[in-house]
Each structure stands twice: as C-alpha cells, then as structure tokens.
Design an enzyme around this catalytic site. Structure first.
Site: not given
Ligand SMILES: O=C[C@H](O)COP(=O)(O)O
Length: 258
Positions: A11, A13, A101, A103, A173, A179, A219
C-alpha cells in the site's frame, strides 16, 4: 486442508507519482522470478493517479504483479466530487481495492456502514476488497482489541453473501503499529487473526473461513515478516512504508528466505 496462497500487497499510500510508479514496478518486476509468483501473490496499491500507468506497464510487459486502488466510492457515478467509482477501477482492471483502511476511518470519518457500502461496491464491479480492520492503542490497552476488530469485520461484511465473502481479503492492522515501527507481536497478531477466522466461520461457515486470506499490516519489514508469516492464521501482509523500497519489498515477498 485448505491451502491459502499468501498475498503480499504494497500500500503506497500518498507516495510515488505516475513516473515514479512505473520505475518502481519495473524494478519489482525485474527482481521477481517465476518462483516468487508461484509461492506468493504480489500486488501493489498505488495512488489513483498512477493506476493507468501501472495498468499499461503490467499489460504491455505481461507482468504477473497485480494492482489495485486504495479506496473506492460507494456510488457508481454522479455528483460526488473527488471520488473514484467501481466502474472506473474495473475499467482499469484493478484486482484489489483497500476498503476501510484506518487512515480512511480516522481522517475521513468512514464508519462501518460506509465501509460496508464500499465492500459491496467493490464486489459489484468484480474487484476484490481488502477489508482493513484493527484497533487503536487505547482499545488494546483496555483489552478490547478482539471484540473491536470482530465488530468491524461483521460491520464491513453485513449482508455480503457467501459467494462474495469467500474471496474477501481481511487485513488486520492494529492502528498503533502502523507507520510507528512498533510491530505487533506475532502471537498477538495471530490471536486476533484466528478470532477473525472464527468470526467468518460463525457468520458463514468453517469451509468459507478456511478459504479467506487474512493479512497482517503494521510496520512489516524483511526483519520481522518471517515470524509473522509463520502464524497459522496469517496469510500475507499489507505493507506500507517498506513497500516503497523495491529491494525491501522483494525481501518481504521472499519471507521464506529470511
Ligand atoms: O496499509 C498498510 C499499513 O497501514 C501499514 O503501514 P506501515 O507498513 O507503514 O506500518
């Protein structure tokens, strides 16, 4: 016994423009051999603006790399400024689309209802949704990570028939591991992924649950991927930052060598 082909998806992003995307996919394709694709399905999820370039490269060079989008509109068309529809992604021959996701949930206030509508939009247009679920740090600290994640699975798949659900990909996730460099312990990830499979068995059937691929994301790097992939209910990884480095992503794809 069901064998599930691992899915390693990068991904990107909001990184890499369309020219960088071409160079990046070319680098991946050059490094990967037939034996890699036999062992693992490889996919990239570039920004929308890169998809046409990636499609042209994959088609032109007959690459085995799959690709998809990072989001999809719940609507098929109309006055929805800034959105990209399922028919548009299908026309670009996207295999996958990430849905829900964290985010998107965090910065765009996507609820389980919205995520569910997007999952249905993806299936409607023949695109496989990668349904992303996972808890925030405070939820884990309160010990509610399993129930929180299972509620997202149930919400995301509400009224999705078994014929479609059997091909969904679920990406677990934990938000606190995305991240941050804080990888969730492999056994902790397994605990939740096993519970997700149990929820699929409850919602549908054990046979269906055994077919569905469940990824871990957060990560993931070449140094930790082997331990994660050794877990019984983890069938791949959704890789963010590390997928932007082609050499590192190839090492992740070759997790069996790590
Ligand atoms: O979609 C990917 C995840 O958000 C993980 O991102 P990360 O590998 O940069 O932690």
């Amino acid at each position: 016994m069901t064998t599930r082909t691992p899915l390693m998806a990068g991904n990107w992003k909001m990184n890499l423009n369309h020219l960088e995307a071409i160079a990046h996919v070319q680098k991946l394709a050059f490094a990967l051999a037939d034996k890699d694709y036999e062992a693992v399905e490889v996919a990239v999820l570039p920004p929308f603006t890169d998809l046409r370039s990636v499609q042209t490269l994959v088609d032109g060079d007959k690459l085995k790399i799959k690709y998809g989008a990072q989001d999809i509109s719940a609507h098929d068309g109309g006055a929805y400024t800034g959105e990209i529809s399922g028919p548009m992604l299908a026309k670009l021959k996207c295999t996958y689309v990430a849905v829900g996701h964290s985010e998107r949930r965090q910065y765009h206030a996507e609820t389980d209802e919205v995520v569910n509508a997007k999952v249905k939009a993806a299936f409607k247009h023949g695109i496989t949704p990668i349904l992303c679920v996972g808890e925030e740090l405070e939820v884990r600290e309160a010990g509610n990570h399993v129930s929180h994640t299972l509620a997202q699975v149930e919400g995301g798949l509400k009224d999705v028939p078994a014929e479609q659900a059997e091909s969904v990909v679920i990406a677990y996730e934990p938000v606190w591991a995305i991240g941050t460099g804080k990888v969730c312990g492999a056994e902790d990830a397994q605990e939740v992924c096993a519970a997700v499979r149990g929820k699929l068995a409850e919602l549908y059937s054990q046979e269906l649950a055994d077919k569905v691929r469940i990824q871990y994301g957060g990560s993931v790097k070449s140094g930790n991927v082997a331990e994660i992939m050794a877990q019984a209910d983890i069938d791949g990884a959704l890789v963010g930052g590390a997928s932007l480095d082609a050499d590192e992503f190839v090492k992740i794809i070759r997790f069996r060598d790590q």
